[in-house]
Design a protein around this motif. Structure first.
Motif, PDB file in Angstrom:
ATOM      1  N   THR A  40      26.630  46.483  47.183  1.00  0.00           N
ATOM      2  CA  THR A  40      26.740  47.438  48.275  1.00  0.00           C
ATOM      3  C   THR A  40      25.742  48.576  48.091  1.00  0.00           C
ATOM      4  O   THR A  40      25.684  49.191  47.031  1.00  0.00           O
ATOM      5  CB  THR A  40      28.172  48.021  48.319  1.00  0.00           C
ATOM      6  N   LEU A  41      24.976  48.849  49.139  1.00  0.00           N
ATOM      7  CA  LEU A  41      24.047  49.967  49.146  1.00  0.00           C
ATOM      8  C   LEU A  41      24.636  51.076  50.005  1.00  0.00           C
ATOM      9  O   LEU A  41      25.126  50.821  51.103  1.00  0.00           O
ATOM     10  CB  LEU A  41      22.687  49.542  49.692  1.00  0.00           C
ATOM     11  N   LEU A  42      24.575  52.291  49.496  1.00  0.00           N
ATOM     12  CA  LEU A  42      25.124  53.441  50.212  1.00  0.00           C
ATOM     13  C   LEU A  42      24.013  54.407  50.582  1.00  0.00           C
ATOM     14  O   LEU A  42      23.056  54.598  49.828  1.00  0.00           O
ATOM     15  CB  LEU A  42      26.155  54.160  49.342  1.00  0.00           C
ATOM     16  N   THR A  43      24.153  55.052  51.732  1.00  0.00           N
ATOM     17  CA  THR A  43      23.198  56.078  52.164  1.00  0.00           C
ATOM     18  C   THR A  43      23.473  57.365  51.396  1.00  0.00           C
ATOM     19  O   THR A  43      24.462  57.478  50.668  1.00  0.00           O
ATOM     20  CB  THR A  43      23.333  56.341  53.671  1.00  0.00           C
ATOM     21  N   ARG A  44      22.606  58.342  51.582  1.00  0.00           N
ATOM     22  CA  ARG A  44      22.788  59.637  50.918  1.00  0.00           C
ATOM     23  C   ARG A  44      24.116  60.282  51.325  1.00  0.00           C
ATOM     24  O   ARG A  44      24.856  60.785  50.498  1.00  0.00           O
ATOM     25  CB  ARG A  44      21.625  60.576  51.265  1.00  0.00           C
ATOM     26  N   ARG A  45      24.416  60.246  52.616  1.00  0.00           N
ATOM     27  CA  ARG A  45      25.652  60.858  53.112  1.00  0.00           C
ATOM     28  C   ARG A  45      26.879  60.141  52.549  1.00  0.00           C
ATOM     29  O   ARG A  45      27.824  60.776  52.093  1.00  0.00           O
ATOM     30  CB  ARG A  45      25.672  60.834  54.653  1.00  0.00           C
ATOM     31  N   GLU A  46      26.853  58.810  52.556  1.00  0.00           N
ATOM     32  CA  GLU A  46      27.982  58.043  52.024  1.00  0.00           C
ATOM     33  C   GLU A  46      28.184  58.315  50.534  1.00  0.00           C
ATOM     34  O   GLU A  46      29.312  58.458  50.062  1.00  0.00           O
ATOM     35  CB  GLU A  46      27.761  56.545  52.250  1.00  0.00           C
ATOM     36  N   MET A  47      27.069  58.413  49.810  1.00  0.00           N
ATOM     37  CA  MET A  47      27.175  58.668  48.371  1.00  0.00           C
ATOM     38  C   MET A  47      27.701  60.064  48.096  1.00  0.00           C
ATOM     39  O   MET A  47      28.556  60.263  47.225  1.00  0.00           O
ATOM     40  CB  MET A  47      25.814  58.474  47.702  1.00  0.00           C
ATOM     41  N   ALA A  48      27.211  61.052  48.841  1.00  0.00           N
ATOM     42  CA  ALA A  48      27.694  62.416  48.664  1.00  0.00           C
ATOM     43  C   ALA A  48      29.185  62.512  48.983  1.00  0.00           C
ATOM     44  O   ALA A  48      29.944  63.171  48.264  1.00  0.00           O
ATOM     45  CB  ALA A  48      26.892  63.374  49.542  1.00  0.00           C
ATOM     46  N   ASP A  49      29.620  61.838  50.034  1.00  0.00           N
ATOM     47  CA  ASP A  49      31.042  61.834  50.378  1.00  0.00           C
ATOM     48  C   ASP A  49      31.867  61.147  49.301  1.00  0.00           C
ATOM     49  O   ASP A  49      32.954  61.606  48.955  1.00  0.00           O
ATOM     50  CB  ASP A  49      31.273  61.153  51.731  1.00  0.00           C
ATOM     51  N   LYS A  50      31.364  60.057  48.773  1.00  0.00           N
ATOM     52  CA  LYS A  50      32.094  59.314  47.737  1.00  0.00           C
ATOM     53  C   LYS A  50      32.259  60.152  46.470  1.00  0.00           C
ATOM     54  O   LYS A  50      33.324  60.154  45.857  1.00  0.00           O
ATOM     55  CB  LYS A  50      31.362  58.016  47.413  1.00  0.00           C
ATOM     56  N   LEU A  51      31.200  60.869  46.090  1.00  0.00           N
ATOM     57  CA  LEU A  51      31.258  61.696  44.885  1.00  0.00           C
ATOM     58  C   LEU A  51      31.828  63.090  45.150  1.00  0.00           C
ATOM     59  O   LEU A  51      32.005  63.864  44.220  1.00  0.00           O
ATOM     60  CB  LEU A  51      29.855  61.824  44.274  1.00  0.00           C
ATOM     61  N   LYS A  52      32.059  63.395  46.426  1.00  0.00           N
ATOM     62  CA  LYS A  52      32.582  64.704  46.848  1.00  0.00           C
ATOM     63  C   LYS A  52      31.672  65.844  46.372  1.00  0.00           C
ATOM     64  O   LYS A  52      32.111  66.826  45.782  1.00  0.00           O
ATOM     65  CB  LYS A  52      34.007  64.894  46.339  1.00  0.00           C
ATOM     66  N   ILE A  53      30.372  65.639  46.658  1.00  0.00           N
ATOM     67  CA  ILE A  53      29.368  66.654  46.351  1.00  0.00           C
ATOM     68  C   ILE A  53      28.514  66.876  47.592  1.00  0.00           C
ATOM     69  O   ILE A  53      28.566  66.091  48.538  1.00  0.00           O
ATOM     70  CB  ILE A  53      28.467  66.241  45.157  1.00  0.00           C
ATOM     71  N   SER A  54      27.722  67.938  47.568  1.00  0.00           N
ATOM     72  CA  SER A  54      26.844  68.208  48.704  1.00  0.00           C
ATOM     73  C   SER A  54      25.575  67.367  48.601  1.00  0.00           C
ATOM     74  O   SER A  54      25.257  66.821  47.541  1.00  0.00           O
ATOM     75  CB  SER A  54      26.470  69.695  48.732  1.00  0.00           C
ATOM     76  N   LEU A  55      24.854  67.279  49.704  1.00  0.00           N
ATOM     77  CA  LEU A  55      23.586  66.546  49.710  1.00  0.00           C
ATOM     78  C   LEU A  55      22.563  67.210  48.790  1.00  0.00           C
ATOM     79  O   LEU A  55      21.739  66.538  48.177  1.00  0.00           O
ATOM     80  CB  LEU A  55      23.032  66.442  51.127  1.00  0.00           C
ATOM     81  N   VAL A  56      22.635  68.539  48.684  1.00  0.00           N
ATOM     82  CA  VAL A  56      21.720  69.278  47.802  1.00  0.00           C
ATOM     83  C   VAL A  56      21.979  68.885  46.347  1.00  0.00           C
ATOM     84  O   VAL A  56      21.043  68.626  45.584  1.00  0.00           O
ATOM     85  CB  VAL A  56      21.878  70.799  48.002  1.00  0.00           C
ATOM     86  N   THR A  57      23.235  68.819  45.960  1.00  0.00           N
ATOM     87  CA  THR A  57      23.582  68.419  44.592  1.00  0.00           C
ATOM     88  C   THR A  57      23.163  66.983  44.333  1.00  0.00           C
ATOM     89  O   THR A  57      22.610  66.658  43.274  1.00  0.00           O
ATOM     90  CB  THR A  57      25.094  68.567  44.348  1.00  0.00           C
ATOM     91  N   LEU A  58      23.393  66.109  45.291  1.00  0.00           N
ATOM     92  CA  LEU A  58      22.993  64.710  45.152  1.00  0.00           C
ATOM     93  C   LEU A  58      21.483  64.604  44.978  1.00  0.00           C
ATOM     94  O   LEU A  58      20.993  63.861  44.120  1.00  0.00           O
ATOM     95  CB  LEU A  58      23.445  63.895  46.367  1.00  0.00           C
ATOM     96  N   ASN A  59      20.730  65.351  45.754  1.00  0.00           N
ATOM     97  CA  ASN A  59      19.275  65.361  45.642  1.00  0.00           C
ATOM     98  C   ASN A  59      18.849  65.861  44.265  1.00  0.00           C
ATOM     99  O   ASN A  59      17.945  65.300  43.634  1.00  0.00           O
ATOM    100  CB  ASN A  59      18.668  66.229  46.745  1.00  0.00           C
TER     101      ASN A  59
END
Length: 95
Positions: A40-59
């Motif tokens: 399964t491949l996840l987008t940035r938004r899906e990954m941030a939601d899964k980890l419960k972090i912001s997109l800035v933190t994910l980046n």
């Protein structure tokens, strides 16, 4: 090293030998290939939601190499299995 004389085989027999050898190799690799295709491949938004972090933190985590990302067609994607493997359990110390 053993010598193999190919001149005793017809082209059809040689083709059949090669076909069987390739078929065996592909059969051995099939579980690995199917596992990779079902990943399964996840987008940035899906990954941030899964980890419960912001997109800035994910980046930030991606740039620091904490999380592995993949660029496919101009989109940044994450493999769900790799993210789950990168998580680790910590032990809480009670005082």
């Amino acid at each position: 090293m053993d010598k193999l004389i190919l001149s005793t085989y017809t082209s059809e027999e040689l083709s059949e030998i090669i076909h069987k050898a390739i078929k065996e190799v592909v059969k051995d690799m099939e579980p690995q290939i199917s596992k990779q295709l079902n990943e399964t491949l996840l987008t940035r938004r899906e990954m941030a939601d899964k980890l419960k972090i912001s997109l800035v933190t994910l980046n930030d985590w991606t740039k620091r190499g904490i999380i592995q990302s993949y660029l496919i067609g101009g989109r940044v994607l994450y493999k769900e299995r790799e993210i789950e493997a990168s998580l680790y359990k910590t032990q809480t110390v009670k005082y």
